[in-house]
Write a protein that holds these residues in place. Structure first.
Motif, PDB file in Angstrom:
ATOM      1  N   SER A   1       0.809  -1.213   0.000  1.00 38.14           N
ATOM      2  CA  SER A   1       0.000   0.000   0.000  1.00 38.14           C
ATOM      3  C   SER A   1       0.840   1.260   0.000  1.00 38.14           C
ATOM      4  CB  SER A   1      -0.914   0.012   1.239  1.00 38.14           C
ATOM      5  OG  SER A   1      -0.150  -0.069   2.424  1.00 38.14           O
ATOM      6  N   VAL A   2       2.134   1.146   0.333  1.00 38.45           N
ATOM      7  CA  VAL A   2       2.991   2.329   0.357  1.00 38.45           C
ATOM      8  C   VAL A   2       3.158   2.917  -1.049  1.00 38.45           C
ATOM      9  CG1 VAL A   2       5.214   1.154   0.025  1.00 38.45           C
ATOM     10  CG2 VAL A   2       5.107   3.233   1.413  1.00 38.45           C
ATOM     11  N   ASP A   3       2.856   2.131  -2.092  1.00 38.70           N
ATOM     12  CA  ASP A   3       2.900   2.653  -3.471  1.00 38.70           C
ATOM     13  C   ASP A   3       2.063   3.919  -3.609  1.00 38.70           C
ATOM     14  OD1 ASP A   3       4.475   0.580  -4.152  1.00 38.70           O
ATOM     15  OD2 ASP A   3       3.173  -0.238  -5.701  1.00 38.70           O
ATOM     16  N   LYS A   4       0.895   3.902  -2.969  1.00 38.03           N
ATOM     17  CA  LYS A   4      -0.011   5.042  -3.077  1.00 38.03           C
ATOM     18  C   LYS A   4       0.632   6.303  -2.515  1.00 38.03           C
ATOM     19  CE  LYS A   4      -4.244   4.122  -2.024  1.00 38.03           C
ATOM     20  NZ  LYS A   4      -5.500   3.911  -1.271  1.00 38.03           N
ATOM     21  N   LEU A   5       1.295   6.156  -1.367  1.00 39.02           N
ATOM     22  CA  LEU A   5       1.973   7.299  -0.753  1.00 39.02           C
ATOM     23  C   LEU A   5       3.136   7.771  -1.604  1.00 39.02           C
ATOM     24  CD1 LEU A   5       2.411   9.213   1.650  1.00 39.02           C
ATOM     25  CD2 LEU A   5       3.799   7.414   2.718  1.00 39.02           C
ATOM     26  N   LEU A   6       3.914   6.839  -2.132  1.00 43.28           N
ATOM     27  CA  LEU A   6       5.058   7.209  -2.965  1.00 43.28           C
ATOM     28  C   LEU A   6       4.618   7.901  -4.251  1.00 43.28           C
ATOM     29  CD1 LEU A   6       7.257   3.998  -2.577  1.00 43.28           C
ATOM     30  CD2 LEU A   6       7.671   6.235  -1.568  1.00 43.28           C
ATOM     31  N   SER A   7       3.461   7.500  -4.784  1.00 48.12           N
ATOM     32  CA  SER A   7       2.962   8.113  -6.018  1.00 48.12           C
ATOM     33  C   SER A   7       2.656   9.599  -5.825  1.00 48.12           C
ATOM     34  CB  SER A   7       1.700   7.392  -6.492  1.00 48.12           C
ATOM     35  OG  SER A   7       1.980   6.048  -6.804  1.00 48.12           O
ATOM     36  N   VAL A   8       2.311   9.981  -4.602  1.00 51.48           N
ATOM     37  CA  VAL A   8       2.008  11.381  -4.322  1.00 51.48           C
ATOM     38  C   VAL A   8       3.251  12.246  -4.514  1.00 51.48           C
ATOM     39  CG1 VAL A   8       1.260  13.011  -2.537  1.00 51.48           C
ATOM     40  CG2 VAL A   8       0.120  10.801  -2.765  1.00 51.48           C
ATOM     41  N   PHE A   9       4.428  11.678  -4.261  1.00 49.71           N
ATOM     42  CA  PHE A   9       5.646  12.471  -4.334  1.00 49.71           C
ATOM     43  C   PHE A   9       5.931  12.934  -5.759  1.00 49.71           C
ATOM     44  CE2 PHE A   9       6.440  10.668  -0.170  1.00 49.71           C
ATOM     45  CZ  PHE A   9       7.070  11.710   0.485  1.00 49.71           C
ATOM     46  N   TYR A  10       5.753  12.046  -6.744  1.00 52.65           N
ATOM     47  CA  TYR A  10       6.120  12.468  -8.101  1.00 52.65           C
ATOM     48  C   TYR A  10       4.926  12.901  -8.945  1.00 52.65           C
ATOM     49  CZ  TYR A  10       4.924   7.711  -9.764  1.00 52.65           C
ATOM     50  OH  TYR A  10       4.289   6.537 -10.072  1.00 52.65           O
ATOM     51  N   THR A  11       3.717  12.949  -8.362  1.00 49.49           N
ATOM     52  CA  THR A  11       2.591  13.518  -9.118  1.00 49.49           C
ATOM     53  C   THR A  11       2.243  14.924  -8.635  1.00 49.49           C
ATOM     54  OG1 THR A  11       1.153  12.097  -7.757  1.00 49.49           O
ATOM     55  CG2 THR A  11       1.575  11.402  -9.991  1.00 49.49           C
ATOM     56  N   PRO A  12       1.790  15.143  -7.378  1.00 49.48           N
ATOM     57  CA  PRO A  12       1.535  16.522  -6.968  1.00 49.48           C
ATOM     58  C   PRO A  12       2.776  17.269  -6.474  1.00 49.48           C
ATOM     59  CG  PRO A  12       0.054  14.970  -5.846  1.00 49.48           C
ATOM     60  CD  PRO A  12       1.187  14.199  -6.427  1.00 49.48           C
ATOM     61  N   PHE A  13       3.685  16.607  -5.727  1.00 46.66           N
ATOM     62  CA  PHE A  13       4.702  17.364  -5.007  1.00 46.66           C
ATOM     63  C   PHE A  13       5.941  17.683  -5.830  1.00 46.66           C
ATOM     64  CE2 PHE A  13       2.480  15.552  -1.199  1.00 46.66           C
ATOM     65  CZ  PHE A  13       1.994  16.772  -0.755  1.00 46.66           C
ATOM     66  N   THR A  14       6.356  16.799  -6.731  1.00 46.57           N
ATOM     67  CA  THR A  14       7.504  17.125  -7.578  1.00 46.57           C
ATOM     68  C   THR A  14       7.231  18.348  -8.460  1.00 46.57           C
ATOM     69  OG1 THR A  14       8.305  14.849  -7.590  1.00 46.57           O
ATOM     70  CG2 THR A  14       9.058  16.268  -9.369  1.00 46.57           C
ATOM     71  N   PRO A  15       6.062  18.451  -9.132  1.00 47.63           N
ATOM     72  CA  PRO A  15       5.798  19.668  -9.910  1.00 47.63           C
ATOM     73  C   PRO A  15       5.738  20.938  -9.065  1.00 47.63           C
ATOM     74  CG  PRO A  15       4.317  17.911 -10.578  1.00 47.63           C
ATOM     75  CD  PRO A  15       5.011  17.437  -9.330  1.00 47.63           C
ATOM     76  N   LEU A  16       5.461  20.800  -7.768  1.00 45.79           N
ATOM     77  CA  LEU A  16       5.463  21.966  -6.879  1.00 45.79           C
ATOM     78  C   LEU A  16       6.874  22.292  -6.414  1.00 45.79           C
ATOM     79  CD1 LEU A  16       3.764  24.057  -5.286  1.00 45.79           C
ATOM     80  CD2 LEU A  16       3.679  22.380  -3.424  1.00 45.79           C
ATOM     81  N   LEU A  17       7.680  21.260  -6.151  1.00 41.24           N
ATOM     82  CA  LEU A  17       9.031  21.485  -5.650  1.00 41.24           C
ATOM     83  C   LEU A  17       9.961  22.041  -6.720  1.00 41.24           C
ATOM     84  CD1 LEU A  17       9.733  18.376  -3.395  1.00 41.24           C
ATOM     85  CD2 LEU A  17       9.569  20.747  -2.665  1.00 41.24           C
ATOM     86  N   ASN A  18       9.768  21.633  -7.973  1.00 40.75           N
ATOM     87  CA  ASN A  18      10.668  22.090  -9.024  1.00 40.75           C
ATOM     88  C   ASN A  18      10.734  23.612  -9.131  1.00 40.75           C
ATOM     89  OD1 ASN A  18      11.536  19.558  -9.661  1.00 40.75           O
ATOM     90  ND2 ASN A  18      10.299  19.328 -11.493  1.00 40.75           N
ATOM     91  N   PRO A  19       9.601  24.324  -9.231  1.00 45.39           N
ATOM     92  CA  PRO A  19       9.718  25.784  -9.272  1.00 45.39           C
ATOM     93  C   PRO A  19      10.255  26.377  -7.980  1.00 45.39           C
ATOM     94  CG  PRO A  19       7.411  25.118  -9.178  1.00 45.39           C
ATOM     95  CD  PRO A  19       8.210  23.885  -9.441  1.00 45.39           C
ATOM     96  N   LEU A  20       9.912  25.782  -6.843  1.00 45.14           N
ATOM     97  CA  LEU A  20      10.405  26.292  -5.566  1.00 45.14           C
ATOM     98  C   LEU A  20      11.919  26.128  -5.445  1.00 45.14           C
ATOM     99  CD1 LEU A  20       7.681  25.010  -3.062  1.00 45.14           C
ATOM    100  CD2 LEU A  20       8.017  27.340  -3.869  1.00 45.14           C
ATOM    101  N   MET A  21      12.422  24.958  -5.810  1.00 44.14           N
ATOM    102  CA  MET A  21      13.837  24.662  -5.631  1.00 44.14           C
ATOM    103  C   MET A  21      14.708  25.237  -6.742  1.00 44.14           C
ATOM    104  SD  MET A  21      14.194  23.107  -2.813  1.00 44.14           S
ATOM    105  CE  MET A  21      13.312  22.136  -1.592  1.00 44.14           C
ATOM    106  N   TYR A  22      14.262  25.056  -7.983  1.00 41.89           N
ATOM    107  CA  TYR A  22      15.102  25.451  -9.110  1.00 41.89           C
ATOM    108  C   TYR A  22      15.057  26.947  -9.396  1.00 41.89           C
ATOM    109  CZ  TYR A  22      16.087  20.670 -10.654  1.00 41.89           C
ATOM    110  OH  TYR A  22      16.549  19.384 -10.743  1.00 41.89           O
ATOM    111  N   THR A  23      13.899  27.565  -9.239  1.00 42.54           N
ATOM    112  CA  THR A  23      13.722  28.913  -9.767  1.00 42.54           C
ATOM    113  C   THR A  23      13.383  29.965  -8.739  1.00 42.54           C
ATOM    114  OG1 THR A  23      11.964  27.660 -10.868  1.00 42.54           O
ATOM    115  CG2 THR A  23      13.122  29.195 -12.195  1.00 42.54           C
ATOM    116  N   LEU A  24      12.392  29.716  -7.893  1.00 41.85           N
ATOM    117  CA  LEU A  24      11.926  30.766  -6.995  1.00 41.85           C
ATOM    118  C   LEU A  24      12.956  31.124  -5.925  1.00 41.85           C
ATOM    119  CD1 LEU A  24       8.170  29.773  -6.568  1.00 41.85           C
ATOM    120  CD2 LEU A  24       9.224  31.349  -8.191  1.00 41.85           C
ATOM    121  N   ARG A  25      13.951  30.262  -5.719  1.00 41.29           N
ATOM    122  CA  ARG A  25      15.048  30.593  -4.807  1.00 41.29           C
ATOM    123  C   ARG A  25      16.209  31.230  -5.549  1.00 41.29           C
ATOM    124  NH1 ARG A  25      16.490  25.783  -0.768  1.00 41.29           N
ATOM    125  NH2 ARG A  25      17.842  27.451  -0.026  1.00 41.29           N
ATOM    126  N   ASN A  26      16.058  31.431  -6.842  1.00 41.63           N
ATOM    127  CA  ASN A  26      17.096  32.044  -7.656  1.00 41.63           C
ATOM    128  C   ASN A  26      16.857  33.554  -7.721  1.00 41.63           C
ATOM    129  OD1 ASN A  26      18.093  33.094 -10.399  1.00 41.63           O
ATOM    130  ND2 ASN A  26      19.135  31.131 -10.241  1.00 41.63           N
TER     131      ASN A  26
END
Length: 308
Positions: free
Chosen positions: A265-290
């Motif tokens: 069942s942990v698959d469901k939790l792991l899927s959240v990381f690369y569906t909603p949270f990765t697209p949110l982290l990319n602008p925060l980490m790569y760009t908005l801190r630049n």
């Protein structure tokens, strides 16, 4: 003879992300998260396009394309998931399920290659600064973008062509909030172990073949930077966010696709990381801190306010 008693599957049942008493809370949470993802990445794309200095920079050109990709990565499953929070019957048609698998692996495969391209850009910028202009020319950047999209498309077509030709009878419950390869192939009328081996040879190896070179390249950057005065701190500030995004994106993928033989069942939790949270982290980490990107965004906002 037993399989003949079951009709072919025309739709799948999604179990959703949470228990029924939490659905309103998650509906509000993920609706706000999805709006933030789309607006944040869209703002980055518009900023890069509207500023010639950013658009001509290889790093920002690649980051702008990554933000465009992230909007689609968040959109292949999250709107459906948000709608399912308000529905008792979480159904998806067979065609819709195959479409989710196609877009997940198309966008996910392209995202993997974009992360490799960005790591290559940082490697050249830090380790070979005198050759940066020639090694990261406009033609090279466009080529990296086209190759990333092409690899994602070919990779996804191979996944869907393999999955859609399987036979599905009787079982139709996918234990997640969207259709993905490990969940769907378990419902097929074939030996799941053999199917798992095929999946490892495709999805799992692609994830590992991107993740390991990425980590090696960032290690080389940090080692090379030790030779320059203040190089380590500069390299750490440049690469720490990149390493975090790469880890959050790839580790769940590797865990899901390299160990497909169990029902966990942990698959469901792991899927959240690369569906909603990765697209949110990319602008925060790569760009908005630049600082350069933030300055360009402020100028764009002031121009918009002045026009109105």
């Amino acid at each position: 003879m037993g399989l003949q008693n079951y009709s072919l599957v025309s739709e799948f049942v999604l179990h959703g992300l949470c228990a029924s008493h939490l659905q309103i809370f998650f509906f509000i949470f993920f609706s706000g998260l999805y709006v933030a993802i789309v607006l944040g990445n869209l703002f980055i794309v518009v900023t890069v396009i509207s500023k010639p200095r950013l658009h001509s920079s290889p790093m920002y050109f690649l980051l702008g394309n990554l933000s465009f990709l992230d909007m689609w990565l968040a959109s292949f499953a999250i709107p459906k998931m948000i709608g399912d929070f308000l529905s008792d019957g979480k159904l998806i048609s067979f065609g819709g399920c195959m479409a989710q698998i196609f877009f997940l692996h198309f966008i996910g495969g392209a995202e993997m290659m974009f992360l490799v391209s960005i790591a290559y850009d940082r490697y050249v910028a830090i380790c070979k600064p005198l050759h940066y202009v020639t090694m990261m020319s406009r033609q090279t950047c466009i080529g990296l973008v086209l190759v990333s999209w092409a690899i994602g498309f070919v990779y996804s077509i191979s996944q869907v062509a393999f999955t859609v030709n399987l036979t599905y009878r009787g079982l139709n419950e996918a234990v997640s909030f969207f259709c993905d390869l490990p969940l769907v192939i378990r419902l097929a009328c074939m030996d799941s172990y053999a199917l798992g081996i095929l999946m490892i040879s495709d999805s799992g190896l692609l994830s590992m073949s991107c993740f390991l070179p990425l980590m090696i390249s960032y290690t080389i950057i940090l080692i090379t930077a030790q030779c320059a005065a203040g190089g380590v701190s500069k390299a750490l500030s440049t690469c720490s966010e990149h390493i975090m995004v790469v880890t959050i994106f790839f580790v769940p993928c590797i865990f899901i696709y390299l160990w497909p033989f169990r029902s966990f069942s942990v698959d469901k939790l792991l899927s959240v990381f690369y569906t909603p949270f990765t697209p949110l982290l990319n602008p925060l980490m790569y760009t908005l801190r630049n600082e350069e990107m933030k300055a360009a965004m402020k100028k764009l906002q002031k121009r918009h306010v002045t026009f109105h």
